[in-house]
Motif scaffolding. Structure first.
Motif, PDB file in Angstrom:
ATOM      1  N   GLU A 145     -10.353   4.314  -3.303  1.00 56.41           N
ATOM      2  CA  GLU A 145      -9.315   3.295  -3.133  1.00 56.41           C
ATOM      3  C   GLU A 145      -9.132   2.524  -4.435  1.00 56.41           C
ATOM      4  O   GLU A 145     -10.108   2.147  -5.083  1.00 56.41           O
ATOM      5  CB  GLU A 145      -9.700   2.316  -2.023  1.00 56.41           C
TER       6      GLU A 145
ATOM      7  N   LYS B  93       2.559   4.747   0.440  1.00 58.06           N
ATOM      8  CA  LYS B  93       2.507   5.695   1.553  1.00 58.06           C
ATOM      9  C   LYS B  93       1.738   6.957   1.179  1.00 58.06           C
ATOM     10  O   LYS B  93       0.966   7.488   1.974  1.00 58.06           O
ATOM     11  CB  LYS B  93       3.933   6.062   1.974  1.00 58.06           C
ATOM     12  N   ASP B  94       1.944   7.446  -0.044  1.00 59.91           N
ATOM     13  CA  ASP B  94       1.329   8.700  -0.480  1.00 59.91           C
ATOM     14  C   ASP B  94       0.061   8.447  -1.286  1.00 59.91           C
ATOM     15  O   ASP B  94      -0.068   7.431  -1.981  1.00 59.91           O
ATOM     16  CB  ASP B  94       2.315   9.499  -1.330  1.00 59.91           C
ATOM     17  N   LEU B  95      -0.847   9.396  -1.222  1.00 56.32           N
ATOM     18  CA  LEU B  95      -2.061   9.339  -2.025  1.00 56.32           C
ATOM     19  C   LEU B  95      -1.766   9.843  -3.431  1.00 56.32           C
ATOM     20  O   LEU B  95      -0.878  10.663  -3.641  1.00 56.32           O
ATOM     21  CB  LEU B  95      -3.166  10.195  -1.400  1.00 56.32           C
TER      22      LEU B  95
ATOM     23  N   TYR C  62      -8.577  10.436   2.164  1.00 52.70           N
ATOM     24  CA  TYR C  62      -8.763   9.916   0.804  1.00 52.70           C
ATOM     25  C   TYR C  62     -10.254   9.720   0.537  1.00 52.70           C
ATOM     26  O   TYR C  62     -11.051   9.552   1.465  1.00 52.70           O
ATOM     27  CB  TYR C  62      -7.997   8.607   0.603  1.00 52.70           C
TER      28      TYR C  62
ATOM     29  N   HIS D 238      -5.496   8.143   5.593  1.00 54.94           N
ATOM     30  CA  HIS D 238      -4.312   7.319   5.324  1.00 54.94           C
ATOM     31  C   HIS D 238      -3.068   8.159   5.573  1.00 54.94           C
ATOM     32  O   HIS D 238      -2.839   9.166   4.895  1.00 54.94           O
ATOM     33  CB  HIS D 238      -4.347   6.825   3.875  1.00 54.94           C
ATOM     34  N   ASN D 239      -2.289   7.777   6.571  1.00 56.39           N
ATOM     35  CA  ASN D 239      -1.085   8.521   6.949  1.00 56.39           C
ATOM     36  C   ASN D 239      -1.359  10.007   7.162  1.00 56.39           C
ATOM     37  O   ASN D 239      -0.611  10.879   6.700  1.00 56.39           O
ATOM     38  CB  ASN D 239       0.004   8.335   5.881  1.00 56.39           C
TER      39      ASN D 239
ATOM     40  N   GLU E  30       0.859  -1.175   0.000  1.00 54.80           N
ATOM     41  CA  GLU E  30       0.000   0.000   0.000  1.00 54.80           C
ATOM     42  C   GLU E  30       0.900   1.231   0.000  1.00 54.80           C
ATOM     43  O   GLU E  30       1.703   1.429   0.922  1.00 54.80           O
ATOM     44  CB  GLU E  30      -0.889  -0.017   1.238  1.00 54.80           C
TER      45      GLU E  30
ATOM     46  N   THR F  85      -6.771   9.549  -3.889  1.00 53.72           N
ATOM     47  CA  THR F  85      -6.949   8.101  -4.011  1.00 53.72           C
ATOM     48  C   THR F  85      -5.825   7.350  -3.318  1.00 53.72           C
ATOM     49  O   THR F  85      -4.659   7.701  -3.453  1.00 53.72           O
ATOM     50  CB  THR F  85      -6.989   7.680  -5.495  1.00 53.72           C
ATOM     51  N   LYS F  86      -6.193   6.308  -2.590  1.00 44.99           N
ATOM     52  CA  LYS F  86      -5.218   5.432  -1.944  1.00 44.99           C
ATOM     53  C   LYS F  86      -4.925   4.264  -2.880  1.00 44.99           C
ATOM     54  O   LYS F  86      -5.829   3.657  -3.443  1.00 44.99           O
ATOM     55  CB  LYS F  86      -5.776   4.913  -0.611  1.00 44.99           C
ATOM     56  N   TYR F  87      -3.623   3.948  -3.041  1.00 45.12           N
ATOM     57  CA  TYR F  87      -3.212   2.923  -4.004  1.00 45.12           C
ATOM     58  C   TYR F  87      -2.578   1.716  -3.317  1.00 45.12           C
ATOM     59  O   TYR F  87      -1.753   1.864  -2.414  1.00 45.12           O
ATOM     60  CB  TYR F  87      -2.201   3.507  -4.999  1.00 45.12           C
ATOM     61  N   GLU F  88      -2.986   0.522  -3.792  1.00 49.64           N
ATOM     62  CA  GLU F  88      -2.390  -0.726  -3.324  1.00 49.64           C
ATOM     63  C   GLU F  88      -1.911  -1.523  -4.530  1.00 49.64           C
ATOM     64  O   GLU F  88      -2.690  -1.847  -5.422  1.00 49.64           O
ATOM     65  CB  GLU F  88      -3.403  -1.550  -2.533  1.00 49.64           C
TER      66      GLU F  88
END
Length: 239
Positions: free
Chosen positions: A227, A110-112, A224, A219-220, A108, A116-119
């Protein structure tokens, strides 16, 4: 003037997000291994279809800090050491018995990307001895994609691919197939999360599935609103 500047910024953000969305992490390794012989594994980031392999220093966010895991027959999963090779990472292991060896990555970022959060995730399988069916239930990745069997396929043979998300088939979603000749095609998964296709050219193929949902959270320390999960699997085809 302010409106014009805002429009330009919006376009640039959208372009960057779209470029990131197109990138993927994938594993390359020989599908067949032998007991007692060193087996190399390579991890790339970029776009396989256009042979775009990003330099590791340019990988998005902290993606290069991924962990590569090996599941060997009858043994606990172990983390493999990786070495930076400038445009990919390299790792090695030595099979000790017949069976299917699975290599997995889930990271996953660390940065958006915008909001959007990326995995990023990837799966590869190596067979030692007889060809075998891949048991996706034994793979812990949330989103996972693979062929049904661990083997070197033949050109024009039928390849069955399954996609699983959180233990359930990923239904009615797009799956991209990329060939070594730059050819690519999109398929839609059926009610069992499956697609079928016939490879034409020999070489390495990469298949990719993704899932995008609007879902808010933190997220951090940053909020966000969506996802994205992307998963890949690569395999070999011979004449």
């Amino acid at each position: 003037m302010k409106t014009c500047k805002l429009l330009i910024i919006t376009i640039l953000i959208t372009f960057s997000a779209n470029k990131l969305f197109a990138h993927a992490l994938w594993i390359e390794t020989n599908t067949v291994g032998k007991n007692g012989l060193n087996h190399e594994v390579k991890i790339f980031y970029g776009e396989y279809a256009t042979n775009e392999k990003e330099k590791t220093q340019k990988w998005y966010s902290d993606v290069k800090e991924f962990s590569l895991w090996l599941s060997a027959p009858g043994k606990e999963k172990i983390k493999l050491n990786t070495t930076d090779k400038e445009d990919h990472f390299s790792a090695h292991f030595t099979p000790e018995k017949d069976g299917v060896y699975t290599l997995t990555v889930v990271h996953e970022a660390k940065d958006l990307g915008g909001t959007t959060k990326y995995e990023f995730s990837s799966l590869a399988a190596v067979t030692v001895g007889k060809n075998a069916t891949i048991n996706l239930d034994e793979v812990s990745n949330p989103l996972k994609i693979s062929t049904n069997e661990t083997k070197v396929y033949k050109t024009t043979s039928n390849v069955q691919v399954k996609v699983i998300l959180n233990g359930k088939p990923l239904v009615n979603k797009q799956v991209s197939v990329f060939s070594p000749e730059g050819w690519s095609k999109e398929f839609i998964t059926d009610t069992n999360g499956m697609i079928n296709f016939n490879p034409i050219w020999p070489g390495r193929y990469v298949i990719e599935a993704s899932n995008f949902v609007k879902n808010s959270g933190e997220h951090n320390g940053k909020e966000y609103k969506a996802e994205w999960q992307g998963a890949t699997y690569s395999f070999e085809v011979s004449k």
